[in-house]
Scaffold this active site. Sequence first.
Site, PDB file in Angstrom:
ATOM      1  NE  ARG A  77      -6.266 105.415 -96.979  1.00 17.92           N
ATOM      2  CZ  ARG A  77      -5.922 104.374 -96.486  1.00 17.92           C
ATOM      3  NH1 ARG A  77      -5.166 103.587 -97.144  1.00 17.92           N
ATOM      4  NH2 ARG A  77      -5.937 104.288 -95.268  1.00 17.92           N
ATOM      5  CD  GLN A  92     -13.563 115.340 -88.403  1.00 17.62           C
ATOM      6  OE1 GLN A  92     -12.254 114.921 -88.133  1.00 17.62           O
ATOM      7  NE2 GLN A  92     -14.340 114.432 -89.201  1.00 17.62           N
ATOM      8  CE1 TYR A 125      -9.756 109.235 -82.499  1.00 16.49           C
ATOM      9  CE2 TYR A 125     -10.922 109.844 -84.642  1.00 16.49           C
ATOM     10  CZ  TYR A 125      -9.725 109.206 -83.963  1.00 16.49           C
ATOM     11  OH  TYR A 125      -9.016 108.882 -85.002  1.00 16.49           O
ATOM     12  NE  ARG A 144     -16.373 111.479 -91.328  1.00 17.86           N
ATOM     13  CZ  ARG A 144     -15.139 110.839 -91.821  1.00 17.86           C
ATOM     14  NH1 ARG A 144     -14.442 110.488 -91.179  1.00 17.86           N
ATOM     15  NH2 ARG A 144     -15.309 110.543 -93.096  1.00 17.86           N
TER      16      ARG A 144
END
Length: 363
Positions: free
Chosen positions: A321, A100, A183, A230
């Site tokens: 997670r 990524q 971001y 993404r």
Amino acid sequence: MNSLETLFSPYQLGSITLKNRIVMAPMTRSRATGNIPNDLMAQYYGSRASAGLIITEGTAPSPNGLGYARIPGIYSDGQIAGWKKVTDAVHQAGGKIFVQLMHTGRISHPLNMPEGAEVIGASPIAAVNTQMYTDQEAMQSLPVPREVATVEIPTIIAEFVHAAKSAVAAGFDGVELHAANGYLLEQFLNTASNQRTDAYGGSIENRNRLVLEAAEAVADAIGKDKTGIRLSPFGAFGEMLPDETTGEQYAQLAAGLKAIGILYIHVVDHSSMGTPTVPQSVKDAIRKEFGGTIILSGGYDADRAEADLKAGKGDLVAFARPFIANPDLVKKFAAGAALAAPDPDTFYTPGEKGYTDYPVSAI
């Protein structure tokens, strides 16, 4: 396992065959001391190669993108060599792995960046309610970013292209552009952080422009079948805010990405972590306009993943997670075994504790 037959079925992703539809989601883990991938990271990713696809933690395409402490880059020879250890470990274990590419933009602090790097953004607007950890001075407020000049846009795109080529050199099966979670690329998409008056601000078309130009340049450089992205419509991380144009904007963005022909869109819905729910109508519009592979993400367990795949809402499902504390997550899903719980105190700490020391079960 019969009840998870879709989740465990193979999937043809461009030119690569995934052994199942389970994706290990990108997760910042802050173990790249000196911003260079290492043997510990190779062990971590290699032990999770039973996933159909691994997407790495966010990885900076340039020094300016290194916003967090101890995150990796992929622009120097040393970083490429470090990542080669990771891709070798995953491939030797029979897995597939994308990197990524994450430029943090304004979500950054100078103490986490090398000398000469600077905090930049779409507009000179700070994320005033966000703090960031630094190894030198603990939690710090974020500075006002320097606005990227219009003439600098080609340089930023070239950094993503160089990083993508570096990823191929490091043995990755492809790259995912991180245009989510507040971001740099999403900072151009979102009106909360983009108040530009040039060709990259204002209208939906203008705000989508950088993401589409970067996606096209990367796809041209390494291949459309190695390029994913993404997106996080209605996301709140990095102080992003939806507005009345958000639904239409992401439909147009998906159509633009279809025209380029990239491999997949990875749609983030972090409502399980307290952000606004992404309306199903927006997810459906992205799927319809894009027409290609959709990776679903956001608080999934195996049963919900199977149900959404069967319902045609997406093609692959990313788990975050659960993979931290369960390197053998795929085997546990197949057996219906209980999952170990991760330790949040070690999510971002250096070293093996809470990283490579979670046991593999005896099932």
